[in-house]
Design an enzyme around this catalytic site. Structure first.
Site, mmCIF file in Angstrom:
data_model
loop_
_atom_site.group_PDB
_atom_site.id
_atom_site.type_symbol
_atom_site.label_atom_id
_atom_site.label_comp_id
_atom_site.label_asym_id
_atom_site.label_seq_id
_atom_site.Cartn_x
_atom_site.Cartn_y
_atom_site.Cartn_z
ATOM 1 N N LYS A 239 0.836 -1.209 0.000
ATOM 2 C CA LYS A 239 0.000 0.000 0.000
ATOM 3 C C LYS A 239 0.871 1.260 0.000
ATOM 4 O O LYS A 239 0.655 2.171 -0.806
ATOM 5 C CB LYS A 239 -0.895 0.026 1.255
ATOM 6 C CG LYS A 239 -1.594 1.364 1.471
ATOM 7 C CD LYS A 239 -2.498 1.355 2.682
ATOM 8 C CE LYS A 239 -1.851 1.788 3.967
ATOM 9 N NZ LYS A 239 -1.529 3.216 4.090
ATOM 10 N N ASN A 240 1.853 1.316 0.886
ATOM 11 C CA ASN A 240 2.610 2.557 1.034
ATOM 12 C C ASN A 240 3.570 2.807 -0.119
ATOM 13 O O ASN A 240 4.186 3.863 -0.208
ATOM 14 C CB ASN A 240 3.378 2.553 2.366
ATOM 15 C CG ASN A 240 2.426 2.735 3.541
ATOM 16 O OD1 ASN A 240 1.242 3.002 3.352
ATOM 17 N ND2 ASN A 240 2.947 2.574 4.750
ATOM 18 N N ARG B 140 -1.764 15.284 11.676
ATOM 19 C CA ARG B 140 -0.971 14.792 10.542
ATOM 20 C C ARG B 140 -0.457 15.997 9.763
ATOM 21 O O ARG B 140 -0.914 16.288 8.652
ATOM 22 C CB ARG B 140 -1.884 13.903 9.689
ATOM 23 C CG ARG B 140 -1.205 12.781 8.936
ATOM 24 C CD ARG B 140 -0.947 11.568 9.768
ATOM 25 N NE ARG B 140 -0.180 10.589 9.012
ATOM 26 C CZ ARG B 140 -0.593 9.374 8.705
ATOM 27 N NH1 ARG B 140 -1.764 8.968 9.096
ATOM 28 N NH2 ARG B 140 0.174 8.556 8.037
ATOM 29 N N CYS C 6 -5.938 12.801 11.645
ATOM 30 C CA CYS C 6 -6.463 11.460 11.404
ATOM 31 C C CYS C 6 -6.517 10.722 12.718
ATOM 32 O O CYS C 6 -6.207 11.274 13.767
ATOM 33 C CB CYS C 6 -5.622 10.708 10.385
ATOM 34 S SG CYS C 6 -4.121 10.023 11.058
ATOM 35 N N ASP D 285 3.972 0.975 12.164
ATOM 36 C CA ASP D 285 2.823 0.261 11.609
ATOM 37 C C ASP D 285 2.737 -1.190 12.089
ATOM 38 O O ASP D 285 1.717 -1.842 11.885
ATOM 39 C CB ASP D 285 2.877 0.282 10.070
ATOM 40 C CG ASP D 285 2.554 1.664 9.510
ATOM 41 O OD1 ASP D 285 2.104 2.531 10.269
ATOM 42 O OD2 ASP D 285 2.760 1.859 8.290
ATOM 43 N N ARG E 186 -8.699 -0.332 4.164
ATOM 44 C CA ARG E 186 -7.789 0.668 3.601
ATOM 45 C C ARG E 186 -6.452 0.048 3.214
ATOM 46 O O ARG E 186 -5.783 0.535 2.307
ATOM 47 C CB ARG E 186 -7.512 1.779 4.631
ATOM 48 C CG ARG E 186 -8.641 2.768 4.788
ATOM 49 C CD ARG E 186 -8.197 3.929 5.681
ATOM 50 N NE ARG E 186 -6.855 4.323 5.348
ATOM 51 C CZ ARG E 186 -5.859 4.514 6.218
ATOM 52 N NH1 ARG E 186 -6.075 4.387 7.508
ATOM 53 N NH2 ARG E 186 -4.668 4.853 5.820
HETATM 54 C C1 UD1 Z 1 3.932 6.969 6.225
HETATM 55 C C2 UD1 Z 1 3.098 5.738 6.036
HETATM 56 C C3 UD1 Z 1 2.461 5.302 7.349
HETATM 57 C C4 UD1 Z 1 3.537 5.155 8.422
HETATM 58 C C5 UD1 Z 1 4.406 6.409 8.509
HETATM 59 C C6 UD1 Z 1 5.569 6.263 9.465
HETATM 60 C C7 UD1 Z 1 2.327 5.987 3.750
HETATM 61 C C8 UD1 Z 1 1.190 6.190 2.822
HETATM 62 N N1 UD1 Z 1 2.055 6.028 5.063
HETATM 63 O O1 UD1 Z 1 3.051 8.011 6.644
HETATM 64 O O2 UD1 Z 1 1.812 4.049 7.142
HETATM 65 O O3 UD1 Z 1 2.914 4.931 9.665
HETATM 66 O O4 UD1 Z 1 4.930 6.730 7.211
HETATM 67 O O5 UD1 Z 1 6.355 5.178 9.099
HETATM 68 O O6 UD1 Z 1 3.443 5.744 3.333
HETATM 69 N N2 UD1 Z 1 5.498 14.976 10.326
HETATM 70 C C9 UD1 Z 1 5.541 16.331 10.576
HETATM 71 N N3 UD1 Z 1 5.497 17.203 9.510
HETATM 72 C C10 UD1 Z 1 5.381 16.763 8.224
HETATM 73 C C11 UD1 Z 1 5.328 15.385 7.982
HETATM 74 C C12 UD1 Z 1 5.387 14.506 9.053
HETATM 75 O O7 UD1 Z 1 5.637 16.756 11.719
HETATM 76 O O8 UD1 Z 1 5.318 17.588 7.317
HETATM 77 C C13 UD1 Z 1 5.537 14.023 11.449
HETATM 78 C C14 UD1 Z 1 4.237 13.213 11.566
HETATM 79 O O9 UD1 Z 1 3.274 13.896 12.313
HETATM 80 C C15 UD1 Z 1 4.707 11.960 12.249
HETATM 81 C C16 UD1 Z 1 6.140 11.778 11.733
HETATM 82 O O10 UD1 Z 1 6.522 13.041 11.188
HETATM 83 O O11 UD1 Z 1 4.747 12.160 13.638
HETATM 84 C C17 UD1 Z 1 6.279 10.724 10.657
HETATM 85 O O12 UD1 Z 1 5.398 10.991 9.616
HETATM 86 P P1 UD1 Z 1 5.708 10.561 8.113
HETATM 87 O O13 UD1 Z 1 6.985 9.798 8.048
HETATM 88 O O14 UD1 Z 1 5.562 11.761 7.255
HETATM 89 O O15 UD1 Z 1 4.506 9.563 7.836
HETATM 90 P P2 UD1 Z 1 3.545 9.529 6.587
HETATM 91 O O16 UD1 Z 1 4.313 9.752 5.340
HETATM 92 O O17 UD1 Z 1 2.358 10.378 6.857
#
Ligand code: UD1
Length: 420
Positions: free
Chosen positions: A22-23, A121, A116, A305, A397
């Site tokens: 998925k990711n 997020r 979420c 995850d 999902r």
């Molecule tokens: C992706 C995965 C999700 C997984 C996560 C962490 C996908 C579609 N989803 O989510 O399944 O749980 O990685 O391995 O690939 N953050 C900020 N600012 C930002 C972006 C992120 O503060 O602009 C923080 C988030 O709140 C979180 C942390 O960084 O606490 C990690 O988030 P991130 O690595 O971005 O996860 P996703 O890409 O949303």
């Protein structure tokens, strides 16, 4: 209303094929926009989040259709750069389309993805990186109005290795003049898969899997045929299912190099795990042992995850295990539901302590989020009596058909579409 009915007590046995990731497929679907051509994605999983991405692509004027387990995407007809609020809210990771649309169209308009079930997020790192590349972004009123007549490659340093920000910036950088260097990039295998897809389309991206990713922009991209990597979190879920229920299973296509921290913990708990290029075999004969503290961390650390499904597997272990959740603020919502089944878990802030109990009991439980929902299934396999899992749309999902897969492995589990 759909529910899962699971009667615990059957040991697992047999083989199941692991679905595409998925990711990995979600950013790749966004990346198809850069090609202006036809892409065949082989092994694309049929998931609710993939359906949401398909609706976004179609709303932008792209042709999308299934042919068996391949998804055919034709982005030549792209005629829009706006994603409606309704489509944005269907999927948390829809922000990933921003970089791709900006690179292809020079402008984009979409609503904020918002929070979420795992907590806030934010996408501040995505936006800061895009601004550094030259995009003008006005985010007043919950809508992102983005303009980037000209993106310019440069060095971008992420303050934390966000998966989504790394991917979004890789996509935007494909449309930027010159070279973009993303430092402190996330190192997840899905980022390597995105790099491989982009390069198969003619891009020049390197470094994915390390902390520095380099993108040479403005190369003409074309369509391609691409095989999506196997889903390491689905594999982790089924390993934890075998650990919970006991038994001996084989996960075809699962790659141990993507799961080293998970298999290390399961071995410590008493499972026997072997792997080769065909997949991963896991045998769990005795009651599990508690393990050393499990701390979630960016890859190659223990994946957030997989935290919930591992916790579910350890509910009946001997001894106590400490979990520390370091990625998301609100990732213990499954704990109350697992407690209903007899689990003994104490949460304090980012720490949860699981003390093994002798017996779990089937109960009526509710999915709180995707992986938390999978964790309820993992626990139910080891519980006495029947567990009824509701609100399984969360599970849809990310898992093609968790009931089919676990039934293939010998679980007594069905999906019912009527209210009971
Ligand atoms: C992706 C995965 C999700 C997984 C996560 C962490 C996908 C579609 N989803 O989510 O399944 O749980 O990685 O391995 O690939 N953050 C900020 N600012 C930002 C972006 C992120 O503060 O602009 C923080 C988030 O709140 C979180 C942390 O960084 O606490 C990690 O988030 P991130 O690595 O971005 O996860 P996703 O890409 O949303």
């Amino acid at each position: 209303m759909s529910q899962l009915l699971i009667r615990g007590g059957s040991r697992l046995a047999g083989e199941v094929k692991i679905q595409g990731a998925k990711n990995s497929v979600l950013p790749i679907l966004a990346a198809t926009l850069l090609t202006g051509g036809q892409v065949e994605l082989r092994g694309c999983p049929r998931l609710r989040d993939v359906d949401a991405s398909i609706r976004i692509l179609r709303a932008l004027g792209c042709g999308v259709r299934w042919e068996g387990d391949s998804l055919l995407v034709d982005t030549t007809g792209l005629n829009g750069c706006t994603i409606s609020d309704i489509l944005m809210r269907e999927m948390r990771s829809s922000a990933i389309f921003l970089g791709a649309i900006l690179a292809r169209c020079g402008q984009a308009e979409l609503s904020y993805p918002g929070g979420c079930e795992l907590g806030p997020r934010p996408i501040d790192l995505h936006l800061a990186g895009l601004r550094d590349l030259g995009a003008e972004i006005d985010d007043a009123g919950g809508t992102l109005h983005c303009k980037a007549p000209r993106l310019r490659g440069r060095e971008l340093v992420l303050s934390l290795p966000s998966v989504g920000a790394t991917e979004n910036l890789m996509l935007a950088a494909c449309g930027a003049e010159g070279t973009t260097v993303i430092s402190n990039a996330a190192r997840e295998p899905e980022i390597v898969d995105l790099q491989n897809f982009l390069n198969a389309c003619g891009a020049r991206v390197s470094g994915a899997g390390s902390t520095v990713v380099m993108v040479e922009g403005k190369r003409p991209l074309h369509g391609c045929t691409y095989q999506v990597m196997p889903d390491r979190i689905a594999a982790a879920t089924y390993l934890c299912a075998a650990a919970s229920a006991g038994g001996s299973i084989f996960l075809r296509d699962a790659r141990e190099q993507h799961l080293a921290t998970v298999t290390a913990v399961l071995r410590e708990a008493g499972c026997t795990i072997t792997a080769d290029s065909a997949g991963i075999a896991c045998a769990c004969r005795d009651r599990l042992r508690a393990v050393r503290p499990v701390r979630t961390a960016p890859y190659p650390g223990f994946p957030t995850d997989a935290q919930a499904v591992l916790m579910a597997a350890l509910l009946r272990s001997r001894g106590a295990t400490v979990f520390e959740e370091n990625i998301f603020e609100n990732r213990y919502r499954h704990v109350d539901e697992l407690t209903r089944m007899g689990g003994s878990i104490r949460v304090s802030g980012r720490v949860a302590v699981v003390t093994g109990v002798d017996q779990l009991y089937g109960a009526a439980v509710r999915c709180t989020d995707l992986r938390g929902g999978a964790a309820l299934c993992v626990a139910a396999l080891a519980a006495e009596g029947e567990t009824r899992v509701s609100e399984i749309g969360h599970i849809d999902r990310g898992y093609e058909d968790i009931a089919r897969d676990l039934r293939t492995l010998g679980a007594d589990m069905i999906r019912t579409e009527t209210e009971i």
